[in-house]
Design an enzyme around this catalytic site. Structure first.
Site, PDB file in Angstrom:
ATOM      1  N   THR A 252       0.812  -1.214   0.000  1.00 20.53           N
ATOM      2  CA  THR A 252       0.000   0.000   0.000  1.00 20.53           C
ATOM      3  C   THR A 252       0.844   1.261   0.000  1.00 20.53           C
ATOM      4  OG1 THR A 252      -1.807  -1.139   1.148  1.00 20.53           O
ATOM      5  CG2 THR A 252      -1.783   1.253   1.289  1.00 20.53           C
TER       6      THR A 252
ATOM      7  N   SER B 188       1.202  -7.478  -0.415  1.00 21.09           N
ATOM      8  CA  SER B 188       1.940  -8.346   0.499  1.00 21.09           C
ATOM      9  C   SER B 188       1.299  -9.720   0.661  1.00 21.09           C
ATOM     10  CB  SER B 188       2.105  -7.676   1.869  1.00 21.09           C
ATOM     11  OG  SER B 188       0.865  -7.509   2.514  1.00 21.09           O
TER      12      SER B 188
ATOM     13  N   THR C 246       1.292  -4.285   4.628  1.00 18.69           N
ATOM     14  CA  THR C 246       1.095  -4.546   6.055  1.00 18.69           C
ATOM     15  C   THR C 246       0.515  -5.923   6.363  1.00 18.69           C
ATOM     16  OG1 THR C 246      -1.085  -3.475   5.966  1.00 18.69           O
ATOM     17  CG2 THR C 246       0.804  -2.094   6.556  1.00 18.69           C
ATOM     18  N   ASP C 247      -0.147  -6.561   5.396  1.00 18.74           N
ATOM     19  CA  ASP C 247      -0.817  -7.834   5.698  1.00 18.74           C
ATOM     20  C   ASP C 247       0.160  -8.927   6.119  1.00 18.74           C
ATOM     21  OD1 ASP C 247      -3.281  -6.776   5.269  1.00 18.74           O
ATOM     22  OD2 ASP C 247      -3.547  -7.598   3.257  1.00 18.74           O
TER      23      ASP C 247
END
Length: 268
Positions: free
Chosen positions: A83, A129, A162-163
């Site tokens: 992102t 991710s 971030t995942d």
């Protein structure tokens, strides 16, 4: 693992055991608290005692003072997409394409970076991710290990979605063979959204990677002003900019402007 070598027992390889401790019942049946107090009293009174869990002494290397002039630092920026490099409709937080921005575009979006440090950009991949694979993990670790041989590089910043940021951070913490700072960062809003959070996190991550107080702390994550250890970091929310946290252990420190402050250090 990275070299494709066969794993051998820790006794043969000379590396540390996993540290798993098994519960032991001693013949005298005394509870652990009584034995602990007895050892403590003997230690305080200068009497000989034997600890039940001997701990090997480790050499402590003094941490160098912080770099006063960040412009003298060289930081390698390793990008993987996510992102933080997302692009979409101006002002919107959804419907964007992750990893759309190149490393050069990320650097250009934060003018203070080129004014503060010397950046060497390395693009590993440009993916969401969720699509990070074991092959990408190994590529990241090998890239960092190779670049770490360059004495001119002070530290590393890895931009990441971030995942799976916490998984990548933990993998790198286990496989990176350098004490130089390795700092992961990301964003909850794409670069084209209103009040995007990626630019500040990227800048703060670079400051942390360039600061010599970060040396020897293992892989770190910088997100929303805070610094986390790779061993404790996790994603606790799905949309707020404070989505990344250190769980019960909290953060190691904070970044304010271009200054890095540590409150605690992780055990490795």
């Amino acid at each position: 693992l990275l070299a494709g070598e066969t794993m051998i027992p820790q006794e043969e390889g000379g590396f540390y055991a996993r540290g798993i401790r098994h519960q032991v019942w001693l013949p005298d049946g005394r509870p652990a608290v009584d034995r602990a107090i007895e050892m403590l009293l003997k230690k305080v009174n200068g009497q000989p005692f034997e600890t039940e869990l001997p701990i090997k002494l480790k050499a402590r290397i003094p941490v160098a003072p912080a770099i006063k002039d960040l412009s003298q630092a060289n930081v390698a920026l390793i990008t993987t997409g996510g992102t933080i490099a997302g692009s979409g409709e101006i002002g919107k937080e959804t419907g964007y394409v992750p990893g759309a921005l190149s490393a050069e575009e990320l650097i250009a979006s934060v003018p203070q970076l080129s004014e503060s440090v010397n950046i060497r950009a390395v693009e590993i991949c440009s993916v969401n991710s969720d699509d990070i694979t074991g092959e990408i993990w190994i590529h990241m670790a090998r890239t960092i290990n190779e670049l770490a041989q360059d004495d001119e590089i002070a530290g590393f910043v890895v931009t990441h979605g971030t995942d799976t940021l916490e998984e990548s951070a933990y993998f790198l913490d286990l496989t990176v063979k350098t004490d130089k700072p390795v700092v992961l960062t990301g964003a909850m809003r794409p670069a084209t959204s209103l009040s995007a959070d990626g630019a500040m996190s990227l800048y703060q991550a670079v400051c942390a990677a360039a600061d010599e107080k970060s040396v020897g702390l293992g892989v770190l994550c910088v997100f929303s002003d805070q610094i986390f250890s790779a061993r404790a970091v996790g994603k606790s929310r799905t949309y707020q900019v404070t989505a990344i946290s250190g769980g019960e252990t909290g953060c190691l420190g904070v970044v304010r402007n271009d200054e890095v402050f540590y409150y605690q250090a992780p055990l490795r």
